[in-house]
Design an enzyme around this catalytic site. Structure first.
Site, mmCIF file in Angstrom:
data_model
loop_
_atom_site.group_PDB
_atom_site.id
_atom_site.type_symbol
_atom_site.label_atom_id
_atom_site.label_comp_id
_atom_site.label_asym_id
_atom_site.label_seq_id
_atom_site.Cartn_x
_atom_site.Cartn_y
_atom_site.Cartn_z
ATOM 1 N N GLY A 86 0.870 -1.162 -0.155
ATOM 2 C CA GLY A 86 0.023 0.066 0.008
ATOM 3 C C GLY A 86 1.006 1.139 0.016
ATOM 4 N N GLY A 87 0.379 2.314 0.536
ATOM 5 C CA GLY A 87 0.802 3.664 0.770
ATOM 6 C C GLY A 87 2.420 3.586 1.320
ATOM 7 N N GLY A 108 23.986 13.363 -28.794
ATOM 8 C CA GLY A 108 23.410 13.931 -27.557
ATOM 9 C C GLY A 108 23.968 12.937 -26.162
ATOM 10 N N ALA A 109 24.271 11.613 -26.531
ATOM 11 C CA ALA A 109 24.626 10.957 -25.639
ATOM 12 C C ALA A 109 26.045 11.344 -25.195
ATOM 13 C CB ALA A 109 24.631 9.350 -25.840
HETATM 14 C C1 HXC Z 1 -3.935 -4.117 11.802
HETATM 15 C C2 HXC Z 1 -2.673 -6.240 11.054
HETATM 16 C C3 HXC Z 1 -2.305 -5.446 9.824
HETATM 17 C C4 HXC Z 1 -3.021 -4.103 9.658
HETATM 18 C C5 HXC Z 1 -1.573 -7.321 9.745
HETATM 19 N N1 HXC Z 1 -2.023 -7.369 10.966
HETATM 20 N N2 HXC Z 1 -1.723 -6.261 8.950
HETATM 21 N N3 HXC Z 1 -3.209 -5.533 12.104
HETATM 22 N N4 HXC Z 1 -3.514 -3.669 10.638
HETATM 23 N N5 HXC Z 1 -2.699 -3.528 8.334
HETATM 24 C C6 HXC Z 1 -2.062 -8.202 11.963
HETATM 25 C C7 HXC Z 1 -3.234 -9.341 11.642
HETATM 26 O O1 HXC Z 1 -4.403 -9.128 11.887
HETATM 27 C C8 HXC Z 1 -2.457 -10.682 12.473
HETATM 28 O O2 HXC Z 1 -2.928 -10.192 13.888
HETATM 29 C C9 HXC Z 1 -1.108 -10.005 12.620
HETATM 30 O O3 HXC Z 1 -1.034 -8.891 12.107
HETATM 31 C C10 HXC Z 1 0.069 -11.147 11.584
HETATM 32 O O4 HXC Z 1 -0.769 -11.078 10.383
HETATM 33 P P1 HXC Z 1 -0.993 -12.248 9.553
HETATM 34 O O5 HXC Z 1 -2.089 -11.856 8.489
HETATM 35 O O6 HXC Z 1 -1.358 -13.326 10.465
HETATM 36 O O7 HXC Z 1 0.373 -12.489 8.852
HETATM 37 P P2 HXC Z 1 0.563 -12.963 7.463
HETATM 38 O O8 HXC Z 1 -0.142 -14.248 7.064
HETATM 39 O O9 HXC Z 1 2.058 -13.107 7.344
HETATM 40 O O10 HXC Z 1 0.259 -12.009 6.667
HETATM 41 C C11 HXC Z 1 0.857 -10.698 6.670
HETATM 42 C C12 HXC Z 1 -0.167 -9.780 5.538
HETATM 43 C C13 HXC Z 1 -1.553 -9.790 5.881
HETATM 44 C C14 HXC Z 1 0.355 -10.084 4.161
HETATM 45 C C15 HXC Z 1 0.809 -8.279 5.667
HETATM 46 O O11 HXC Z 1 -1.394 -9.498 7.544
HETATM 47 C C16 HXC Z 1 -2.115 -8.611 5.239
HETATM 48 O O12 HXC Z 1 -2.456 -8.601 4.297
HETATM 49 N N6 HXC Z 1 -2.266 -7.303 6.047
HETATM 50 C C17 HXC Z 1 -3.226 -6.214 5.606
HETATM 51 C C18 HXC Z 1 -2.331 -5.608 4.782
HETATM 52 C C19 HXC Z 1 -2.970 -4.224 4.058
HETATM 53 O O13 HXC Z 1 -3.896 -4.322 3.143
HETATM 54 N N7 HXC Z 1 -2.460 -3.306 4.710
HETATM 55 C C20 HXC Z 1 -3.096 -2.051 4.471
HETATM 56 C C21 HXC Z 1 -2.378 -1.440 3.408
HETATM 57 S S1 HXC Z 1 -2.944 0.047 2.768
HETATM 58 P P3 HXC Z 1 -3.343 -11.635 14.581
HETATM 59 O O14 HXC Z 1 -3.790 -10.823 15.977
HETATM 60 O O15 HXC Z 1 -4.500 -12.200 14.067
HETATM 61 O O16 HXC Z 1 -2.148 -12.447 14.840
HETATM 62 C C22 HXC Z 1 -1.700 1.243 3.677
HETATM 63 C C23 HXC Z 1 -2.117 2.688 3.346
HETATM 64 C C24 HXC Z 1 -0.811 3.302 3.800
HETATM 65 O O17 HXC Z 1 -0.890 0.800 4.370
HETATM 66 C C25 HXC Z 1 -1.270 4.734 3.223
HETATM 67 C C26 HXC Z 1 -0.021 5.546 3.503
HETATM 68 C C27 HXC Z 1 -0.275 6.886 2.499
#
Ligand code: HXC
Length: 520
Positions: free
Chosen positions: A172-173, A407-408
């Site tokens: 993501g971001g 140019g290069a």
């Molecule tokens: C809260 C999160 C989390 C998140 C993971 N966890 N991502 N909690 N917010 N963004 C938590 C899970 O719920 C889990 O908690 C623990 O972390 C471990 O994650 P798992 O999923 O069990 O691990 P894994 O199977 O290794 O998968 C990792 C992962 C997946 C691929 C990163 O967790 C995932 O897809 N997360 C979401 C990713 C995402 O879409 N993030 C937002 C992106 S947008 P428990 O307690 O169950 O163990 C963004 C915007 C930024 O970031 C903008 C900036 C401008």
């Protein structure tokens, strides 16, 4: 006395608990994925005993979705300062064992604090990224946290070196913080970076792709150029960070550390007198040339797998750290294309921002032509490299080995782009274009009119010889003072070292402006 002992015991216990992050089960899960924990990574990175941790007791402030019941001291990031080879650095390491390393507002505050400290101290910032992105439960607060980090990345850019190491998810971001820093290093198989993951890609475009193919280390190191390095393991990536730091200064007010060498300054090498093939279309290996010129043959390449038609990296010459930019005749004949221009421009700008002199080795047949390049804006992208060289005020020493066309020629640190000392080998051809192209343009009609193939070939040869005799040598440029000297190749090392020595105290001003408008 007893009360004090109790309180110390409580502190020790609390510290021990905080050091376990999300707990032993999650640490084991991290290890099972072939990944180290945040603290294990920092222990590898920093000099033993040098780590000074900050904000170990900071906790998140979120109350949504039952988060008020789950607090971990330190939250999902370990921050502080330490030394690498005795030099101060500021660090943050996201802790995947705590809520997947997802970024809370307080985590952002911890990260921003060390970034601010780094800028005040004039020391590099190294971020070890392993995070699920914005902490979903915190909503807009988490996004604000990223915004705070990005703004600091931008303000610190060109002030202190910023290094991002990707050691797990970065999605993501969140990817934009590494993208704003100077160097991004990834670990093969266990790290990935993408704006949208495979599931979303499938639902939006129907494309089926896995994490590694979409945003793994190899992909970003070779196809997108987002990553400067794809390391084989976490240990390897940390070793690369340390080596990288050894070539660069602490901040934009300093120069990189000198590295004493037993490699003689006056070492000559006859190999260089024989390296250029008789056939101008035949390739040779620019890596060997670089290895022969620099101290101890030690060259640290950046972006090795991306746009291989240009080589960039660090080396020392006479103990001084320099950035090397060299066309690679062995790949696409060393032509400049979009990716090569972007790669080299970014490197040149880093070197200029951090007072690292530039050594440019030229053998370039021109810019790559065709619709793919034109539609992809080779004009704008080529201009980036031109701009980067033209604005750079660090010492610039250029050696033209063979081709330097059109140019290069101008782009590759020519005299008129404020090149300080420009040398050429006797094999150099500094011209508008090669003989084949020039004769085609100048005598195309006469050649077409000649119906006898033998006579046509003879006429073409005669005109090519005439053109080669006039232009395809370094002496036209030398006569006009566009190069300082034509040098014997075997002497290149000491001529280059002497040139950089004479430029050590170079001062060059830029006109006053708010900021430039680099063609993006
Ligand atoms: C809260 C999160 C989390 C998140 C993971 N966890 N991502 N909690 N917010 N963004 C938590 C899970 O719920 C889990 O908690 C623990 O972390 C471990 O994650 P798992 O999923 O069990 O691990 P894994 O199977 O290794 O998968 C990792 C992962 C997946 C691929 C990163 O967790 C995932 O897809 N997360 C979401 C990713 C995402 O879409 N993030 C937002 C992106 S947008 P428990 O307690 O169950 O163990 C963004 C915007 C930024 O970031 C903008 C900036 C401008």
């Amino acid at each position: 006395m007893d009360i004090q002992q109790e309180k110390i015991k409580e502190l020790v216990e609390r510290r021990e608990k905080a050091r376990l992050g999300g707990g032993q089960k999650r640490i084991d899960a991290q290890h099972a994925k072939g990944k180290l924990t945040a603290r294990e990574r920092l222990a590898l990175l920093l000099d033993p005993g040098s780590f000074e941790e900050f904000d170990m007791f900071v906790q998140h402030r979120c109350t949504n979705f039952g988060m008020d019941a789950s607090h971990t001291d330190g939250d999902g990031v370990v921050t502080g300062q330490g030394t690498i080879d005795g030099r101060l650095v500021f660090v943050f390491a996201q802790d995947f064992t705590v809520n997947g390393g997802s970024l809370s507002k307080t985590m952002s505050e911890k990260i921003c604090k060390v970034m601010d400290m780094a800028v005040r101290a004039g020391a590099p910032v190294i971020g070890l990224n392993d995070s699920g992105g914005a902490r979903i439960q915190e909503g807009i607060d988490a996004l604000a946290g990223y915004g705070e980090i990005f703004e600091r990345n931008i303000l610190a850019s060109g002030v202190v070196p910023q290094i991002s190491v990707i050691m797990g998810p970065c999605a993501g971001g969140a990817v934009y913080s590494p993208a704003l820093t100077d160097f991004t290093l990834m670990v093969k198989e266990t790290s990935y970076m993408f704006l949208t993951g495979p599931a979303v890609v499938k639902s939006v475009t129907g494309e089926v792709v896995d994490q590694e193919q979409l945003g793994g280390a190899r992909v970003h190191a070779s196809k997108s150029g987002v990553a400067h390095f794809a390391a084989d393991s976490e240990e390897d990536v940390i070793a690369k960070v340390k080596r990288l730091l050894s070539f660069i200064p602490q901040n934009n007010m300093e120069t990189a550390p000198l590295r004493p060498t037993s490699d003689p300054v006056g070492r000559t090498d006859d190999f260089l007198n024989t390296v250029i093939p008789d056939n101008p279309n035949k390739a040779y290996d620019m890596y060997k040339v670089i290895g022969t010129i620099v101290d101890d043959g030690d060259f640290f390449e950046i972006h090795r797998d991306f746009a291989k038609n240009i080589i960039v990296g660090f080396a020392h010459v006479g103990g001084r750290s320099v950035g090397v930019v060299a066309n690679q005749p062995g790949v696409l004949a060393g032509v400049l294309d979009i990716n090569a221009s972007r790669k080299a421009a970014r490197f040149v700008r880093f070197c200029d921002a951090f007072n690292i002199p530039l050594l440019t080795l030229v053998d370039v047949p021109g810019f790559l032509c065709g619709t793919q390049q034109e539609y992809g804006a080779i004009i704008t992208n080529g201009a980036k490299l031109l701009y980067a060289y033209g604005e750079a005020t660090v010492p610039k020493v250029t050696v033209t080995l063979r081709k330097s066309y059109g140019g290069a020629h101008i782009v590759m640190s020519c005299k008129q782009l404020r090149g300080d000392i420009n040398y050429a080998w006797p094999s150099a051809n500094i011209a508008v274009m090669g003989a084949d192209g020039a004769v085609g343009v100048l005598y195309g009609k006469e050649l077409m009119a000649e119906t006898d193939p033998e006579k046509q070939a003879a006429l073409a040869e005669e005109k090519k010889k005439e053109y080669n005799d006039l232009f395809c040598n370094p002496y036209q440029a030398a006569q006009k003072g566009y190069i300082e000297d034509v040098i014997e190749p075997r002497n290149t090392r000491f001529r280059v070292i002497r040139a950089f020595e004479s430029l050590a105290s170079k001062r060059q001003e830029m006109p006053a402006k708010k900021h430039d408008n680099l063609p993006l």
